[in-house]
Design a protein around this motif. Structure first.
Motif, PDB file in Angstrom:
ATOM      1  N   ALA A 298       0.632  -1.291   0.105  1.00 21.91           N
ATOM      2  CA  ALA A 298       0.059   0.031   0.015  1.00 21.91           C
ATOM      3  C   ALA A 298       0.978   1.063  -0.199  1.00 21.91           C
ATOM      4  CB  ALA A 298      -0.881   0.051   1.399  1.00 21.91           C
ATOM      5  N   ALA A 301       2.314   1.719  -3.482  1.00 23.53           N
ATOM      6  CA  ALA A 301       1.369   2.311  -4.326  1.00 23.53           C
ATOM      7  C   ALA A 301       1.240   3.715  -4.526  1.00 23.53           C
ATOM      8  CB  ALA A 301      -0.048   1.755  -4.034  1.00 23.53           C
ATOM      9  N   ASP A 381      -7.483   1.415  -6.491  1.00 27.45           N
ATOM     10  CA  ASP A 381      -7.447   1.766  -5.352  1.00 27.45           C
ATOM     11  C   ASP A 381      -8.800   1.104  -4.445  1.00 27.45           C
ATOM     12  OD1 ASP A 381      -6.356   3.337  -3.122  1.00 27.45           O
ATOM     13  OD2 ASP A 381      -8.122   4.955  -3.287  1.00 27.45           O
ATOM     14  N   ARG A 384      -7.706  -2.382  -3.846  1.00 29.49           N
ATOM     15  CA  ARG A 384      -6.685  -2.616  -2.715  1.00 29.49           C
ATOM     16  C   ARG A 384      -7.531  -2.312  -1.336  1.00 29.49           C
ATOM     17  NH1 ARG A 384      -2.438   2.721  -2.018  1.00 29.49           N
ATOM     18  NH2 ARG A 384      -4.366   3.824  -1.980  1.00 29.49           N
ATOM     19  N   PHE A 389      -4.175  -6.665  -4.429  1.00 31.05           N
ATOM     20  CA  PHE A 389      -3.161  -5.980  -4.881  1.00 31.05           C
ATOM     21  C   PHE A 389      -2.683  -6.527  -6.292  1.00 31.05           C
ATOM     22  CE2 PHE A 389      -3.107  -4.810  -0.747  1.00 31.05           C
ATOM     23  CZ  PHE A 389      -2.616  -3.507  -0.644  1.00 31.05           C
ATOM     24  N   LEU A 392      -1.213  -4.206  -9.157  1.00 34.26           N
ATOM     25  CA  LEU A 392       0.008  -3.433  -8.823  1.00 34.26           C
ATOM     26  C   LEU A 392       1.184  -3.564  -9.772  1.00 34.26           C
ATOM     27  CD1 LEU A 392       0.851  -0.928  -6.988  1.00 34.26           C
ATOM     28  CD2 LEU A 392       1.601  -2.824  -5.275  1.00 34.26           C
TER      29      LEU A 392
END
Length: 658
Positions: A298, A301, A381, A384, A389, A392
């Motif tokens: 996170a 990201a 998002d 997430r 994820f 990503l």
């Protein structure tokens, strides 16, 4: 000093003057004629590109509010000293922020005012990095302690990561925060010259606090780089605290309203609570508790969000430059084709069209890509938030390659647009030099572009190998030139590593050129594919004539990319030399097709004259009057004799016989 010219003198000159006036074109009339020949409604396109009529109306309202303040008068800005630029820019930022906090304007109106004012100042990283970092990485207790004063501007922060010796390579940062369990404090220190923090905006003379990126060391173990909130200035006097050396790094190529700074620490003690501890934390006894792997992702990201924002802004800045250059070259006339003929519009010269109109297409492509990048980030998002994820890695590669491709295109494009304006483009009054020097930093911040391309290439080569093993090619954008370059880069990389695929060390470093070519081709194809999809999506909301104009522009963008990639296409055997010639001919035909709509397409961006702040980019075409009026505001014109008369020239010319 006024004087009277006698009738005989006037009569002698008037016949010649009348003849010259009759032959001289009216740039305002040329601007009107350009819009009359357009094939579509430019206002409809502007409404679509800006996101609705309400946004256009809000921009107009923002400009009206800005003009009520002395610093809202943009005519004086080209002549400000650096100190004046910093002080007035900061005053503008603080005023707008306070108006929003006091409820005098909405947050949307504040954002519109900031954009139309276009004056980067000492609060940029307070708003863009300091507060977001508190929100992303602070605990509830830390946010309760620091967010309210930050939002009230009772403390001003910045983000101190880059050092003299390290930027992109975050793991190499040298500033340390060593935990002292006896006092429950960290000792922050800059152990080397190269550990000096360098470049953070707002650090030089504005910030009272920093988000400090430093290596957390506890019980003799280095736990890597973490973020700390550190006070650097006395709140009553705004002077550096003991143990802190801080200042401004001096004038830069541009962006000089921002006080980028340097920072060194000499054994400064800060409390353990200064560590932003939402994910990783340190216990009272010095025990380090690492973040869960998902939370580490996170944090990672966040970089993707920053890059998506950079991609979004690229189209906006290139759009401004192309708007100025297109409007000016449409009213600037140069060289008559024969006796008695009118001089030609500069935009009607083949070399100018072939350079400028593909840039216009590129600006639209970048604008649509910015929208798409934010759409993809928002989708990620949302995933997430559910703990997913999986998108990503690809999003990181996509954002890395596009950040590099879009900032390269915009930096190069602004300068190319400036050159099409000839000598007047060199004047700060055109706004093009400032636009370039303020933007070009994007090609090196958040990672040098070659590093960004290599991050994308690493993902692409791995994706190619995975696809080959599965008997298919993925991602699908690896087609034609990009596919050829991917196969070629993988082969070169494998050969450099003795038959293996190694993504680090000498084999990787020794094949950077091929890998960067791959990432550039891939990014270009993504950019054009998105342009195609965006135009077709817009077709459901726009009139047929507007859609046709966008489709032609999109075709020009695609053919231009193919012309630029002709060498790779020839090498791969996808085209022959005859087809390469045909591509250039097709580009010329599409340029001719776009030409009647050129000025209307610049109107389609929806930029107000106030935002552009350019004597050459005026919508009404009255460029020469604008240049003359703006030049008269120069401080050198404050007196008739000039500032050097008494100190330099008077004595030098005292004995003149003239």
């Amino acid at each position: 000093m006024s004087r009277t010219v006698d009738a005989r003198t006037k009569a002698l000159v008037e016949p010649v003057a009348r003849e010259i006036r009759a032959a001289t074109s009216d740039p305002k009339a040329d601007a009107v004629a350009e819009r009359e020949q357009a094939s579509f409604d430019a206002n409809e396109l502007a409404v679509y590109m800006q996101g609705g009529q309400s946004v256009l109306d809000r921009n107009v309202k923002a400009i009206q509010m800005l003009k009520q303040f002395p610093w809202g008068d943009k005519s004086k800005r080209p002549f400000l000293t650096r100190t004046e630029e910093y002080v007035q820019g900061l005053e503008a930022s603080v005023t707008i922020w306070k108006m929003a906090n006091e409820g005098k304007i909405t947050n949307e109106e504040a954002m519109a005012m900031r954009k139309q004012l276009n004056w980067p100042a000492g609060l940029e990283l307070h708003l863009g990095m300091f507060i977001p970092s508190l929100l992303a990485h602070g605990t509830k207790e830390q946010q309760e302690a620091w967010l309210p004063p930050s939002l009230r501007l009772e403390m001003v922060g910045t983000y101190a990561q880059t050092e003299l010796g390290h930027g992109t390579f975050v793991r190499g940062l040298e500033t340390v925060a060593v935990f002292d369990s006896d006092s429950d404090e960290f000792v922050v220190h800059s152990p080397t010259l190269t550990s000096t923090k360098w470049w953070p905006g707002g650090l030089g003379k504005t910030a009272t606090h920093v988000i400090l990126m430093a290596r957390l060391i506890s019980r003799g173990k280095d736990h890597g780089v973490h973020s700390f909130v550190v006070q650097i200035r006395d709140m009553a006097r705004h002077t550096p605290l003991p143990g802190v050396t801080v200042g401004d790094i001096g004038p830069k190529m541009g962006y000089n309203g921002v006080d980028n700074g340097f920072l060194r620490f000499d054994h400064l003690r800060i409390p353990r609570s200064a560590l932003l501890a939402r994910f990783a934390r340190l216990e009272r006894d010095g025990t380090y508790v690492p973040p869960p792997s998902a939370n580490a992702k996170a944090s990672y990201a966040t970089m993707v969000f920053v890059r998506a924002d950079i991609v979004k802004n690229a189209g906006d800045f290139l759009g401004r430059a192309v708007t100025i250059a297109t409007r000016y070259t449409a009213v600037r006339r140069q060289t008559a084709p024969g006796p008695g003929a009118r001089e030609l519009q500069v935009l009607d010269y083949d070399n100018v069209q072939q350079v400028l109109l593909p840039l216009l297409a590129r600006a639209y492509a970048l604008s649509f890509m910015g929208r798409a990048m934010f759409g993809q980030y928002k989708a990620f998002d949302a995933a997430r938030a559910r703990g997913d994820f999986s998108a990503l890695p690809e999003l990181h590669a996509l954002s890395s390659g596009l950040k590099a491709a879009c900032t390269d295109a915009t930096s190069d494009g602004i300068e190319t647009a400036r050159r099409t304006c000839g000598g007047h483009g060199f004047s700060q009054l055109s706004a093009l030099p400032t636009l370039f020097t303020s933007y070009v930093q994007n090609a090196t911040w958040e990672g040098d572009n070659n590093v960004m391309y290599l991050q994308a290439a690493r993902f692409l080569v791995r994706a190619l190998i995975t696809a080959q093993r599965g008997g298919r090619l993925a991602p699908s954008a690896l087609t034609r030139a990009a596919r050829h370059l991917a196969v070629q880069a993988a082969a070169v990389l494998r050969a450099a590593a003795g038959g293996e695929l190694v993504f680090e060390g000498e084999p990787w470093n020794g094949t950077n050129v091929d890998l960067i070519r791959l990432a550039k081709a891939h990014s270009a194809l993504l950019l054009h594919r998105n342009f195609l999809e965006a135009v077709e999506a817009a077709a459901g909301e726009l009139k047929p004539a507007t859609t046709r104009a966008l489709r032609t522009l999109c075709q020009l963008h695609g053919v231009t990319l193919l012309v630029d990639a002709a060498g790779d296409l020839l090498e791969a055997g996808y085209i022959n030399s005859t087809q390469a010639v045909q591509l250039r001919a097709a580009k010329r035909e599409l340029v001719r097709a776009v030409r009647p709509d050129a000025v209307a397409l610049t109107d389609g961006f929806g930029y107000e004259d106030y935002l552009l702040s350019s004597a050459l980019g005026r919508k009404d075409g009255d460029v020469y009057q604008a240049l003359l009026e703006a030049a008269q505001g120069s401080p050198l014109n404050d007196t008739a004799e000039g500032p050097a008369w008494h100190t330099v020239l008077k004595a030098q010319l005292a004995h003149s016989k003239l």
